[in-house]
Scaffold this active site. Structure first.
Site, PDB file in Angstrom:
ATOM      1  CG  ASP A   1      -1.970  -1.081   1.178  1.00  0.00           C
ATOM      2  OD1 ASP A   1      -2.233  -1.597   0.074  1.00  0.00           O
ATOM      3  OD2 ASP A   1      -2.519  -1.425   2.250  1.00  0.00           O
ATOM      4  CG  LEU A   2       0.628   6.149  -1.046  1.00  0.00           C
ATOM      5  CD1 LEU A   2       1.578   6.240  -2.227  1.00  0.00           C
ATOM      6  CD2 LEU A   2      -0.482   7.191  -1.168  1.00  0.00           C
TER       7      LEU A   2
END
Length: 327
Positions: free
Chosen positions: A143-144
């Site tokens: 995830d970012l």
């Protein structure tokens, strides 16, 4: 300095605060509103709100205080990959310690910085070339805001070899998370079904049927009773989107700083401790700490460990590592 105020009407109750502001004709984009929130310029009923996922209620008095010139000057900067971020490299593979806030994959915004773009810039400067001789292909995703070990292949054939290990559950992964709350057990396993990512909300939910099977084992590594925080090792058996984040949130142990799944509880207990809020304002505290996999089909497994990002390490230092004991 500009000030904008608004009172929440019944039709907007329950919206995330950034979406509530988007519906108001302020002339600000959702990205600008999030920048204002991240910079500390968003308030609800006189209380500063740091998370875009904060849910507004009927009658809430919202306020934005900001300077567009300052926001423009403090906009997101490209993340630079350096040699210390490369955990391992050979003719087939790169293992990167991905910094938080660097996207694994392209988004709808063509200007979004990605792992591949950042790596290409690194190697082009290192080798003094305009184009690389080999491909760069992601073997999995993070995830970012999640940092840590990420594998990138240099050919489609080797990418398939690594991806097959993930599909066959031959890859061992360990994440470390700083969570709000103190678990009742030292070790446990969470197993359930998870939905796909919602196109409307961007969220994953636990469901009774119709989802995909997800399993994660957890072990407490340290606790801070003073701050009501725990350091937890997470071992995902499956690899569903947002799996660890959803499992921990469902257990009332949300990851510190998680804007999607943490809600207010992920930061409210830190207000009385000076300096801690600043450490979680940029990204949540989930880190892909270790990975173990095969480099060759008939070879032994290699194990790689990624050091913590600065904010994660600084927070652990402030909290102190405490031995875990359960009755």
């Amino acid at each position: 300095m500009k000030h904008i105020s608004h009172t929440i009407a019944p039709k907007d109750a329950g919206l995330n605060i950034d979406l509530a502001w988007v519906k108001i004709n302020t002339g600000l984009s959702r990205r600008k509103i999030r920048q204002i929130i991240d910079s500390g310029g968003a308030y609800c009923n006189g209380k500063r709100i740091r998370f875009a996922s904060y849910k507004v209620k009927v009658g809430d008095e919202l306020k934005l205080i900001f300077d567009l010139n300052t926001l423009k000057n403090n906009g997101a900067k490209d993340i630079i990959i350096n040699s210390n971020d490369i955990l391992y490299e050979d003719g087939n593979l790169i293992a990167l310690n991905k910094p938080p806030s660097l996207a694994s994959q392209p988004t709808k915004n063509p200007n979004t910085q990605t792992v591949i773009k950042a790596l290409m810039n690194y190697y082009q400067q290192k080798l003094s070339v305009d184009k690389l001789e080999h491909e760069l292909i992601l073997c999995h995703r993070l995830d970012l805001e999640t940092s840590g070990v990420l594998l990138i292949a240099k050919s489609k054939a080797y990418a398939s070899f690594v991806m097959d290990q993930f599909k066959e559950k031959l890859v061992s992964k360990t994440y470390h998370a700083i969570c709000v709350g103190i678990p009742k057990k030292k070790k446990w396993t969470c197993e359930n079904y998870l939905s796909l990512i919602s196109k409307k909300t961007g969220l994953v939910k636990s469901v009774r049927a119709g989802g995909r099977w997800a399993s994660t084992s957890f072990e407490v590594l340290g606790i801070s009773h003073k701050h009501n925080l725990s350091l937890i090792a997470c071992h995902p058996v499956t690899g569903r989107s947002h799996q660890i984040r959803v499992h921990l949130a469902d257990l009332d142990l949300p990851i510190l700083g998680d804007k999607k799944y943490g809600g207010d509880i992920a930061h409210q207990n830190l207000r009385e401790f000076r300096g801690l809020s600043a450490l979680i304002s940029l990204h949540h505290m989930l880190h892909a700490r270790k990975i173990r996999f095969k480099l060759e089909s008939k070879g032994n497994k290699i194990s790689l460990t990624a050091s913590y990002p600065d904010n994660f390490a600084a927070l652990l230092k402030v909290l102190g590592r405490v031995d875990v004991s359960f009755s």
